[in-house]
Design a protein around this motif. Structure first.
Motif, PDB file in Angstrom:
ATOM      1  N   TYR A 169       8.497  10.930   0.686  1.00 57.44           N
ATOM      2  CA  TYR A 169       8.397  12.361   1.362  1.00 57.44           C
ATOM      3  C   TYR A 169       9.119  11.893   2.945  1.00 57.44           C
ATOM      4  CZ  TYR A 169       7.877  17.153   2.471  1.00 57.44           C
ATOM      5  OH  TYR A 169       8.113  18.474   2.745  1.00 57.44           O
ATOM      6  N   ILE A 170       8.369  10.947   3.337  1.00 54.39           N
ATOM      7  CA  ILE A 170       8.739  10.432   4.785  1.00 54.39           C
ATOM      8  C   ILE A 170      10.391  10.287   4.642  1.00 54.39           C
ATOM      9  CG2 ILE A 170       8.656   8.647   6.391  1.00 54.39           C
ATOM     10  CD1 ILE A 170       5.654   8.156   5.948  1.00 54.39           C
ATOM     11  N   PHE A 171      10.727   9.490   3.829  1.00 54.48           N
ATOM     12  CA  PHE A 171      12.182   8.973   3.797  1.00 54.48           C
ATOM     13  C   PHE A 171      13.121  10.239   3.598  1.00 54.48           C
ATOM     14  CE2 PHE A 171      15.960   7.323   1.575  1.00 54.48           C
ATOM     15  CZ  PHE A 171      16.367   6.584   2.277  1.00 54.48           C
ATOM     16  N   SER A 172      12.773  10.856   2.765  1.00 57.15           N
ATOM     17  CA  SER A 172      13.666  12.099   2.068  1.00 57.15           C
ATOM     18  C   SER A 172      13.704  13.299   3.098  1.00 57.15           C
ATOM     19  CB  SER A 172      13.502  12.518   0.634  1.00 57.15           C
ATOM     20  OG  SER A 172      12.152  13.292   0.624  1.00 57.15           O
ATOM     21  N   GLU A 173      12.712  13.509   3.575  1.00 60.76           N
ATOM     22  CA  GLU A 173      12.336  14.756   4.739  1.00 60.76           C
ATOM     23  C   GLU A 173      12.392  14.627   6.123  1.00 60.76           C
ATOM     24  OE1 GLU A 173      12.727  17.600   3.049  1.00 60.76           O
ATOM     25  OE2 GLU A 173      12.796  16.262   1.477  1.00 60.76           O
ATOM     26  N   ASP A 178      11.353   6.778   9.932  1.00 60.38           N
ATOM     27  CA  ASP A 178      10.980   5.555  10.337  1.00 60.38           C
ATOM     28  C   ASP A 178      10.705   4.562   9.166  1.00 60.38           C
ATOM     29  OD1 ASP A 178       9.206   3.486  11.385  1.00 60.38           O
ATOM     30  OD2 ASP A 178       8.035   4.733  12.446  1.00 60.38           O
ATOM     31  N   MET A 179      11.668   3.616   8.993  1.00 56.93           N
ATOM     32  CA  MET A 179      11.636   2.386   7.739  1.00 56.93           C
ATOM     33  C   MET A 179      10.344   1.714   8.071  1.00 56.93           C
ATOM     34  SD  MET A 179      13.827   3.342   5.612  1.00 56.93           S
ATOM     35  CE  MET A 179      13.658   2.100   4.510  1.00 56.93           C
ATOM     36  N   TYR A 184       5.632   0.322   4.739  1.00 57.07           N
ATOM     37  CA  TYR A 184       4.005  -0.012   4.750  1.00 57.07           C
ATOM     38  C   TYR A 184       3.815   0.686   3.411  1.00 57.07           C
ATOM     39  CZ  TYR A 184      -0.734   0.325   5.717  1.00 57.07           C
ATOM     40  OH  TYR A 184      -2.044   0.512   5.856  1.00 57.07           O
ATOM     41  N   HIS A 185       4.149   1.978   3.041  1.00 55.71           N
ATOM     42  CA  HIS A 185       3.529   2.675   2.120  1.00 55.71           C
ATOM     43  C   HIS A 185       4.091   2.332   0.917  1.00 55.71           C
ATOM     44  CE1 HIS A 185       0.683   5.288   4.326  1.00 55.71           C
ATOM     45  NE2 HIS A 185       1.976   5.538   5.349  1.00 55.71           N
ATOM     46  N   ARG A 217      12.255  -6.668   6.466  1.00 60.56           N
ATOM     47  CA  ARG A 217      11.064  -6.057   6.705  1.00 60.56           C
ATOM     48  C   ARG A 217      10.089  -5.887   5.475  1.00 60.56           C
ATOM     49  NH1 ARG A 217      12.349  -1.693   8.692  1.00 60.56           N
ATOM     50  NH2 ARG A 217      12.912  -2.476  10.821  1.00 60.56           N
ATOM     51  N   ALA A 218      10.843  -5.366   4.488  1.00 63.19           N
ATOM     52  CA  ALA A 218      10.318  -5.080   3.209  1.00 63.19           C
ATOM     53  C   ALA A 218       9.670  -6.268   2.487  1.00 63.19           C
ATOM     54  CB  ALA A 218      11.218  -4.469   2.121  1.00 63.19           C
ATOM     55  N   VAL A 219      10.571  -7.334   2.318  1.00 62.31           N
ATOM     56  CA  VAL A 219      10.252  -8.629   1.786  1.00 62.31           C
ATOM     57  C   VAL A 219       9.035  -9.276   2.426  1.00 62.31           C
ATOM     58  CG1 VAL A 219      10.847 -10.995   1.210  1.00 62.31           C
ATOM     59  CG2 VAL A 219      12.624  -8.907   0.713  1.00 62.31           C
ATOM     60  N   LEU A 220       9.146  -9.537   3.857  1.00 62.01           N
ATOM     61  CA  LEU A 220       7.936 -10.042   4.485  1.00 62.01           C
ATOM     62  C   LEU A 220       6.780  -9.248   4.476  1.00 62.01           C
ATOM     63  CD1 LEU A 220      10.052 -11.002   7.801  1.00 62.01           C
ATOM     64  CD2 LEU A 220       9.148 -12.380   5.906  1.00 62.01           C
TER      65      LEU A 220
END
Length: 323
Positions: A169-173, A178-179, A184-185, A217-220
Motif C-alpha cells: 500500500y505504501i508503494f502503490s499509494e 519512501d523505499m 523494511y516491511h 538496501r533490500a539485500v542488505l
C-alpha cells in the motif's frame, strides 16, 4: 454480576444493528453512522460480547471505506484491532482474512507518474492530500494489526502477510514513495519474489542513482537479519524480471559489491568480507544506514561483536545493569 448479565440479555443480536447502521450510511449520513458504530460497539464490548462488537466494527469499516469515507473507515479499523486485543483474540487465518478484507476496502487512486505533468495544480494538490490521508489511515491500521499479531501470534515480528500488505500500500499509494519503509516491511514479510516485482516497478520510474541504492538496501536489510536465502532469491528474481520488463539492471560499483558480498557469505570468509567493505567504501557510504546493516551482517554470519558506541563507559554501564 447480575447487572452485567442483564446488560448482555438486553443487547440484540449484532446483525440487527449492522443492518440498521448500513441504512444510515446508505442514506449518506456518514458522520451520524460513525458515532453510532462507536457507541453501539462499545456496548457490546462492555457486555464482553467481543465477537459481535468485532462484527459491527468490521461491517462499519468496510462500508465507510467503500463509500470513500477514509477517515471514518480508518478510525473504525483501529477500533477493530483494539477490540481484537481486548478480547484476547488469537491470530489465525480467519482473522487474517477479515483484516485483508478491510485492507482491500481502502481506496486505491493512481497518481500520475510525474507529478509536474499535470496542468491543474489545484486538483493535483487535492489529490496529493487525499493520497496522504489514505496512506496514513491504512498504515496506522496495519501497524496496529501487526503489533496485535506479534502479541497474539507465532511471529515476534508480527504477521509476515500484514507486513507485505503495508509495503504494497505504501508503494502503490504514496505520492512520494519512501523505499526505505517499503523495504523494511517487505523484508519482514515472506515473499521475496513479490518484493522483486515491486523493485523492478520502482526501477522503471526511478531517477538515476536511486535504482542501485534501492536494490542494495533490500539485500542488505535481508542480510542484516541473517536471511541469506531470501537475499539470493530477491537478486535472482530481479535479474529475471528486468529482462521481461525491458528495464535496465544498474551496473554500478555498488551492485558489484552486493554480488561479491552474496558469494562471500556462502562461506566462512571474514577477511574477504572486511576487504570488500574497505575496497567499496565510497559506494557503501552513499547511504549512511548501509554500514550499520553491514555491522549487523558481520555479527550474524561471522559472530563479530558490534562495538559499543559509548566505548568503555558503555561496557561499565552494561556490567552494572547485569548485576
Amino acid at each position: 454480576m447480575s447487572r452485567q448479565r442483564s446488560r448482555k440479555a438486553e443487547l440484540p443480536p449484532a446483525q440487527e444493528n449492522i443492518e440498521k447502521l448500513e441504512k444510515v450510511v446508505n442514506e449518506g449520513n456518514y458522520y451520524g453512522a460513525q458515532q453510532m458504530y462507536k457507541s453501539v460497539s462499545a456496548r457490546y464490548v462492555s457486555a464482553q460480547r467481543y465477537s459481535e462488537a468485532l462484527d459491527i466494527l468490521h461491517s462499519g469499516t468496510c462500508i465507510q471505506l467503500s463509500n470513500g469515507q477514509v477517515t471514518c473507515g480508518a478510525e473504525l479499523a483501529l477500533l477493530f484491532v483494539e477490540i481484537l486485543g481486548k478480547g484476547k483474540v488469537p491470530y489465525d487465518e480467519e482473522v487474517l482474512e477479515r483484516i485483508k478484507k478491510i485492507y482491500k476496502s481502502f481506496p486505491r487512486v493512481p497518481l500520475p507518474q510525474h507529478l509536474w505533468d499535470v496542468d491543474d495544480m489545484q486538483q493535483l494538490s487535492e489529490n496529493i492530500g487525499s493520497a496522504k490521508t489514505r496512506v496514513e489511515g491504512c498504515s496506522s491500521f496495519l501497524k496496529a494489526a501487526i503489533k496485535w499479531s506479534a502479541e497474539n501470534g507465532e511471529s515476534i515480528n508480527g504477521s509476515p502477510e500484514l507486513h507485505i500488505m503495508l509495503a504494497e500500500y505504501i508503494f502503490s499509494e504514496s505520492p512520494e514513495v519512501d523505499m526505505a519503509k517499503v523495504t523494511y516491511h517487505y523484508v519482514k514479510g515472506n515473499n521475496p519474489k513479490k518484493f522483486a516485482t515491486t523493485l523492478v516497478s520502482f526501477l522503471s520510474k526511478s531517477y538515476p542513482g536511486e535504482d542501485d541504492l534501492a536494490i542494495a538496501r533490500a539485500v542488505l536489510r535481508y542480510l542484516s537479519l541473517g536471511n541469506l536465502r531470501d537475499a539470493n532469491i530477491l537478486m535472482d528474481e530481479i535479474k529475471k524480471q528486468v529482462e521481461s520488463a525491458e528495464v535496465t539492471f544498474p551496473k554500478t560499483e555498488l551492485m558489484q559489491f552486493i554480488n561479491y558480498l552474496l558469494r562471500t557469505l556462502e562461506r566462512d570468509a571474514l577477511p574477504l568480507f572486511n576487504m570488500l567493505r574497505a575496497n567499496f567504501r565510497p559506494s557503501i557510504e552513499r547511504e549512511p544506514a548501509f554500514n550499520e546493516m553491514l555491522d549487523d551482517t558481520a555479527e550474524r554470519f561471522f559472530g563479530v561483536q558490534r562495538r559499543n558506541p559509548m566505548g568503555m563507559f558503555g561496557d561499565i554501564f552494561k556490567l552494572m545493569g547485569a548485576e
